[in-house]
Design a protein around this motif. Structure first.
Motif, PDB file in Angstrom:
ATOM      1  N   ASN A 240       0.811  -1.215   0.000  1.00 17.16           N
ATOM      2  CA  ASN A 240       0.000   0.000   0.000  1.00 17.16           C
ATOM      3  C   ASN A 240       0.847   1.269   0.000  1.00 17.16           C
ATOM      4  O   ASN A 240       0.334   2.362   0.281  1.00 17.16           O
ATOM      5  N   PRO A 242       2.372   4.280  -1.692  1.00 16.79           N
ATOM      6  CA  PRO A 242       2.132   5.017  -2.942  1.00 16.79           C
ATOM      7  C   PRO A 242       3.441   5.257  -3.702  1.00 16.79           C
ATOM      8  O   PRO A 242       4.406   5.765  -3.148  1.00 16.79           O
ATOM      9  N   GLY A 271       0.527  -0.302  -4.744  1.00 15.06           N
ATOM     10  CA  GLY A 271      -0.921  -0.432  -4.752  1.00 15.06           C
ATOM     11  C   GLY A 271      -1.436  -1.794  -5.159  1.00 15.06           C
ATOM     12  O   GLY A 271      -2.654  -1.979  -5.279  1.00 15.06           O
ATOM     13  N   LYS A 272      -0.546  -2.775  -5.349  1.00  7.25           N
ATOM     14  CA  LYS A 272      -0.957  -4.103  -5.813  1.00  7.25           C
ATOM     15  C   LYS A 272      -0.874  -5.122  -4.677  1.00  7.25           C
ATOM     16  O   LYS A 272      -0.378  -4.853  -3.593  1.00  7.25           O
TER      17      LYS A 272
END
Length: 321
Positions: A240, A242, A271-272
């Protein structure tokens, strides 16, 4: 080159057996399972490690989708002075494999080879099996395959968003020349970037939460004692952070006190998420006479994929299956 080296370390196997377990961090006792669940739900004590009881796994198997669901047709994703690359069709095979039909048109006087890595589907890192080679001033038709077993582990039954890092290069008398070197998005059902959402994965009802810092989460979901390569842990990872891609490994592994390697590592883009297998080899178990696993000790490490000296997380754990 670090991206290429790292992705080659990733192993993919099919597993089925479920397990639950206990963790000790730095050889300390684990909190009660109910306390850990409450801490995760309320957001308190995010870095605590413990047993997370979430009941039997009820995930449904992947189902084949009719071709009409995937509306993409002759979609050009790259068109430059060297090459035109397009997706001509998307569909799911009866065995559950998802396929993209690719068309690569070579505009140069040298052969062109193309491949991809760090692929994701619906926000999950999923291995893409694809290679294309187009001869001089000609076109090549090929298929990009995402295997059913990998999709099932991530709970994906409908492919809405595919992201790929595509490499293409020509090679001739003057050496190699880069033709494509970038990330691209493909929307097989006709969505677009603004309309794609990533729903929460239905996690297995039995598993162990190892780390949850908010930015980085790592869980052991299942154990397959008879995996293709050996004793295999299925793990779940969230990144998570950024704008920061990470590479997750574990080091200094031992099983029942015997040092051995698991030959595992996983890239997780910003973000994956990822669901992947971490195996210990049959030969290592046989060599050390291990019939039953009582204890696995390891150091979990997550580093910035672009700068491996930048350590995002590091911690030592003991897992008792």
């Amino acid at each position: 080159m670090k991206r290429i080296s790292a992705i080659l370390l990733v192993a993919a196997m099919i597993l089925a057996l479920s397990s639950c377990g206990l963790f000790r961090r730095d050889k300390q006792a684990v909190p009660d399972a109910s306390e850990e669940i409450e801490k995760e739900e309320t957001g308190s004590d995010a870095e605590s490690v413990g047993k997370e009881e979430i009941g039997p796994d009820e995930e449904q198997p992947s189902k084949s989708k009719s071709d009409s669901i995937y509306t993409i047709s002759n979609k050009i994703i790259v068109d430059n002075e060297y090459v035109t690359l397009a997706v001509t069709e998307a569909y799911t095979e009866k065995n559950g494999d998802f396929k993209l039909k690719m068309l690569c048109k070579n505009k140069t006087d040298d052969p062109i080879s193309a491949y991809c890595e760090n692929a994701s589907i619906n926000g999950y890192m999923i291995y893409a099996d694809w290679y294309s080679e187009a001869r001089v001033n000609s076109s090549d038709e090929s298929e990009m395959v995402f295997y059913a077993a990998d999709l099932k582990k991530a709970g994906i039954t409908l492919v809405e968003d595919v992201e790929l890092f595509i490499f293409a290069y020509s090679y001739g008398d003057e050496g190699e020349k880069s033709c494509i070197f970038d990330y691209y998005s493909i929307y097989p059902t006709g969505l677009h970037a603004g309309s794609v959402t990533y729903p929460d994965k239905t996690r297995p009802k039995q598993g162990v939460l190892v780390v949850n810092t908010g930015d980085f989460k790592f869980c052991i979901e299942r154990i397959n004692e008879k995996g293709e390569l050996g004793y295999t842990l299925q793990v779940y990872i969230e990144n998570n952070l950024p704008g920061t891609d990470i590479y997750v490994i574990w080091e200094d592994e031992s099983v029942n006190g015997f040092k051995m390697d698991s030959y595992w590592g996983q890239v997780v883009l910003a973000g994956k998420r990822a669901v992947c297998d971490a195996p210990f080899l049959h030969n290592d178990f046989d060599k050390n006479g291990i019939k039953k696993v009582d204890e696995i000790e390891f150091k979990l490490k997550a580093v910035n994929f672009d700068d491996w000296d930048d350590v995002i997380y590091e911690g030592a754990f003991i897992y008792n299956p």
